[in-house]
Enzyme design. Structure first.
Site, PDB file in Angstrom:
ATOM      1  N   HIS A 108       0.782  -1.040   0.151  1.00  0.00           N
ATOM      2  CA  HIS A 108       0.041   0.062  -0.145  1.00  0.00           C
ATOM      3  C   HIS A 108       0.867   1.198   0.138  1.00  0.00           C
ATOM      4  CE1 HIS A 108      -1.332   3.489   2.524  1.00  0.00           C
ATOM      5  NE2 HIS A 108      -2.436   3.515   1.885  1.00  0.00           N
ATOM      6  N   ARG A 112      -0.595  12.624  -0.540  1.00  0.00           N
ATOM      7  CA  ARG A 112      -1.870  13.531  -0.688  1.00  0.00           C
ATOM      8  C   ARG A 112      -1.475  14.976   0.004  1.00  0.00           C
ATOM      9  NH1 ARG A 112      -2.141   9.785   3.389  1.00  0.00           N
ATOM     10  NH2 ARG A 112      -2.350  10.408   5.685  1.00  0.00           N
TER      11      ARG A 112
END
Length: 303
Positions: A108, A112
């Site tokens: 993963h 952001r």
């Protein structure tokens, strides 16, 4: 005047999505990403890219989104109550890769940028992200490589940066109801703005750019290893932990579901394709499955 270049961040994220998809397609050798562009008149837009039934990747997604809202969800104001009632925009690239072979770990990554505005206060922005690895049958050399790469991408930003964000990752990717970590960790950072925009943005780029360097050599080493039905059973059982974390604990998933502007299919893309929950299952003493619990599912200094 707020010195923040949101367009530069967006341009970088779109290029990062392209680079990661190209690298994953090469290591798979069979499957290609399918792109689904979405656009809402109010709420934002994005590019969802999914891959599956490949030679290596059973299911995966590399998503870009840029969303807007008139009211911040609770997940974003829990630590910043002064922003309640403010507007926001958030953009990022988020990915999860679930290989078919139990000897290939799930990975993963997410980077952001978030900015919130409210009348009467200065706009508030921050960067966040990181990556973590979830092996089913772990190997020390893979864990060392993963963490060495993470440390290297942090080194230009200060001696203590890797230590801080590795520890945060160990603490974040933890299932308190299971009393175990999700995997072997990596990096996790959030609310990063104290360095100023340029340095904070550079750090996010360093993390994003190092993901393929960290992950692809591990996949290349493990993708052709033979495996049995029992080993695939264990992989599917452990994938249940992944689903539990994402649905019950993960801040990004909860933010996406609460915001009302996220795209549900993209938010839940991270869930594994095949999962088992077996009542009160335990690995055999001395088995390779037990070794995952005893040797890998607790914080450890790998470098």
């Amino acid at each position: 005047m707020l010195d923040v270049d949101t367009q530069a961040v967006k341009n970088y994220l779109l290029q990062l999505q392209n680079n990661i998809c190209e690298g994953l397609e090469q290591v798979d050798g069979k499957a290609s990403f399918r792109e689904d562009r979405w656009d809402r008149e109010k709420g934002g837009s994005g590019k969802t890219r999914v891959i599956g039934d490949g030679a290596v990747i059973e299911k995966g997604g590399v998503n870009f989104s840029h969303v807007f809202g008139d009211s911040l969800p609770a997940a974003a104001t829990e630590l910043r109550p002064e922003l309640v009632g403010g507007t926001f925009q958030a953009m990022g690239v988020s990915l999860v890769i679930h290989p078919e072979n139990p000897y290939c770990p799930t990975s993963h990554a997410n980077v952001r940028f978030f900015i919130a505005e409210k009348e009467g206060i200065e706009p508030v922005w921050w960067f966040g992200g990181g990556y973590d690895l979830t092996p089913y049958y772990a190997f020390d050399e893979d864990c060392i490589h993963w963490h060495q790469t993470a440390k290297k991408c942090c080194e230009p930003f200060g001696e203590s940066v890797h230590t801080k964000y590795k520890k945060w990752c160990d603490e974040y990717f933890y299932l308190p109801h299971r009393k175990e970590t999700r995997g072997i960790g990596g990096l996790f950072f959030d609310d990063l703005n104290e360095w100023g925009f340029e340095k904070s943005f550079a750090f996010m780029q360093s993390v994003g750019n190092s993901f393929l360097e960290a992950y692809l050599p591990i996949i290349e080493r493990r993708k052709n290893m033979p495996f049995t039905e029992n080993e695939q059973f264990f992989q599917q059982y452990r994938r249940g932990r992944y689903a539990e974390f994402n649905l019950a604990i993960d801040r990004g998933t909860i933010f996406g579901l609460q915001s009302g502007v996220g795209r549900i299919e993209s938010i839940l893309m991270s869930l594994p394709p095949q999962v088992r929950w077996i009542y009160d299952w335990h690995p055999e003493p001395g088995s390779a499955e037990e070794k995952l619990y005893t040797d890998y599912l607790s914080p450890r200094d790998w470098v």
